[in-house]
Write a protein that holds these residues in place. Sequence first.
Motif, PDB file in Angstrom:
ATOM      1  N   UNK A   1       0.842  -1.202   0.000  1.00 17.11           N
ATOM      2  CA  UNK A   1       0.000   0.000   0.000  1.00 17.11           C
ATOM      3  C   UNK A   1       0.874   1.247   0.000  1.00 17.11           C
ATOM      4  N   UNK A   2       0.413   2.263  -0.712  1.00 15.28           N
ATOM      5  CA  UNK A   2       1.058   3.573  -0.650  1.00 15.28           C
ATOM      6  C   UNK A   2      -0.015   4.648  -0.681  1.00 15.28           C
ATOM      7  N   UNK A   3       0.371   5.851  -0.425  1.00 18.03           N
ATOM      8  CA  UNK A   3      -0.605   6.946  -0.402  1.00 18.03           C
ATOM      9  C   UNK A   3      -1.304   7.051  -1.750  1.00 18.03           C
ATOM     10  N   UNK A   4      -2.639   7.086  -1.704  1.00 15.39           N
ATOM     11  CA  UNK A   4      -3.437   7.264  -2.904  1.00 15.39           C
ATOM     12  C   UNK A   4      -3.740   5.995  -3.659  1.00 15.39           C
ATOM     13  N   UNK A   5      -3.124   4.886  -3.281  1.00 17.93           N
ATOM     14  CA  UNK A   5      -3.333   3.642  -4.009  1.00 17.93           C
ATOM     15  C   UNK A   5      -4.743   3.116  -3.773  1.00 17.93           C
ATOM     16  N   UNK A   6      -5.345   2.535  -4.804  1.00 18.82           N
ATOM     17  CA  UNK A   6      -6.671   1.950  -4.678  1.00 18.82           C
ATOM     18  C   UNK A   6      -6.651   0.859  -3.624  1.00 18.82           C
ATOM     19  N   UNK A   7      -7.666   0.844  -2.779  1.00 17.18           N
ATOM     20  CA  UNK A   7      -7.721  -0.113  -1.689  1.00 17.18           C
ATOM     21  C   UNK A   7      -8.139  -1.484  -2.201  1.00 17.18           C
ATOM     22  N   UNK A   8      -8.031  -2.478  -1.335  1.00 24.47           N
ATOM     23  CA  UNK A   8      -8.481  -3.815  -1.662  1.00 24.47           C
ATOM     24  C   UNK A   8      -7.487  -4.588  -2.497  1.00 24.47           C
ATOM     25  N   UNK A   9      -8.010  -5.488  -3.316  1.00 17.90           N
ATOM     26  CA  UNK A   9      -7.170  -6.347  -4.147  1.00 17.90           C
ATOM     27  C   UNK A   9      -7.950  -6.736  -5.386  1.00 17.90           C
ATOM     28  N   UNK A  10      -7.235  -6.913  -6.492  1.00 20.29           N
ATOM     29  CA  UNK A  10      -7.889  -7.402  -7.695  1.00 20.29           C
ATOM     30  C   UNK A  10      -6.860  -8.009  -8.633  1.00 20.29           C
TER      31      UNK A  10
END
Length: 644
Positions: A398-407
Amino acid sequence: MDRWLKTEMCAGPAPVAWAEPERAGAYPARLVRAAEDSKAEGGVATAELPLRSEIEDRYKWRLEDMYAVDALWEQDAQRLRQLLQELAAENGRLGESAEHLLRALRLQDQISELIGRLYAYARMRRDEDNTNAKYQALTDSAMKLYVEVQATRAFLEPEILSIPEERLQAFLSACEPLRQYRFLLEELLRQKPHVLSREQEEILAAFGEVTQAPSQIFTMFNNADTRFPKIRDEQGREVEVTHGRYIQFLESRNRDVRKAAFDAVYSTYAKHRNTLAAIYGSSVKKDVVYARLRRYESARQMALDADNVPVSVYDNLIAAVREALPSLHKYLALRKRVLGLDELHMYDLYTPIVGDVDWRMSYEEAVEVVLRAVAPLGEEYVQVAREGLTSGWVDVFENKGKTSGAYSWGTYGVHPYILLNYQGNLHDVFTLAHELGHAMHTYFSHKHQPVTYADYTIFVAEVASTCNEALLMHHLLQNTNDKKRRAYLINHQLEGVRGTLIRQTMFAEFEKLTHEQVEQGGALTPDWLCRTYYDLNRAYFSAVCHVDEDIQLEWARIPHFYNAFYVYKYATGISAATALAQKILTEGEPAVTRYLEFLKSGGSDYPIQLLRKAGVDMESPEPVRATLRQFDALVDELAALLEA
């Protein structure tokens, strides 16, 4: 109807694998240590997320495999526009000869491949950091191209359907290359009652970008603009709550941390309940309008008909889960006893109930464990998976602004990709196995199918991912004699069924109710949405659990509600996957061969038929009931382990 544009661009990456709560996010431990060192030197330890530039390259996906530089994206965009002109030149000529029809279909394949790659690249670049204005703009450009594609190809289906069926059959008999498209054409004929005139299809296509506004607005609100309060973690540090860290906090042994995270999230959504109700309400109204325009009885029927899945499958699922709620209540009662709580709250549902087991893995360790777990699927499967997980398929932390979750997301002609927010707990190891299942399904489908049939439906996508999770669970249970670890794994498996089968079915009920409310002339006010969602939680959980009032706002944070009637496929998927994994482990090679053929089949047949060939009948409620019976037996086994 966009049968040939299967990249799910309107709803986000496809196939997506969100869990509930969204699968855990992550930040490298070295950056946490840096924050702690800052405090020791007189700084403030906030454990804030790192910038994208602070993540090591080996933990980032390699989007350069799609486009080495952005200029190549622009070149493909120009090429796409040229292909659209060539396709437009076939307008009005499809019925003249088999050759004209074949040319149009081949152009459509090229266009589908190009727009899929253009959109995937732009969107995944944006997902790296949703605050990056450059890739916000590129994603907007890709969506405009997608709308161009929709508008240009709007003539295809109506014009093909205007060709007399006997003439179409004559084309197929006379032109061997055209026979590749037989299933596609037969599927188009099946959907003939719901395809509009050419002019009407063009109008709907022109509104494509506008009708995606609710999903896009929610994505930007949720990922780029939403900020949660800071809370005190187990060490008393002030730590920012994020989408990715939320599950970590809910799994905390410290009840104060769990409650603080729960309150932080829902107090934030409560401040925006009116805005979020308006956004979601607009999305549901869009679904209902499209269903009416296409002459379906309901939005739900329209969504299921895209996969040729009977509505009875959806109803059977809800009925089977409702029948099995006593098993859920037995599990919740066990959780309450083991945790020693006078009252079980909603924020107590995720912390492992097996004490003194802190099972963590680095990403590298998780890769090795997952590869050993999927070894029953054969040498080729493992070899390809190893290469992918260690060389540019995966965006790990994870980093700042990254889309949450997983895909996982794949585009034809390029290897698949996986977005993670890896934290290092066991939940994340299962997330890795899950997303690898998607990626390998994409890899085999794209390798063995022409672009026409390379993309599989979401109905079967969740089977491949959840089958991997079942194999991982079997591997871990087979390789531990430790009583507490075994109990921990069984607890995790129970949570998987609760979250993926039972809870997603509750979500599916909510979607059914919201769409019926609009279809019957009602309004989706904030009060109606909160009351309806709260009542569902009471029906599912209140026999044992205190249903906290704040949970009424959970509907406001579920991304998949903007891709209507999607979540039920998680529930059917885990049921099918449980059955198939059992066959793989007990029958061996024959079951593995059928399963790999399923992975290679892409969208070359209807999903119900593909699963039948693999060995499971999803038109019957039996796979769902069997999974729930297994759930009940696992509750008893866990109770015996913990209360002996």
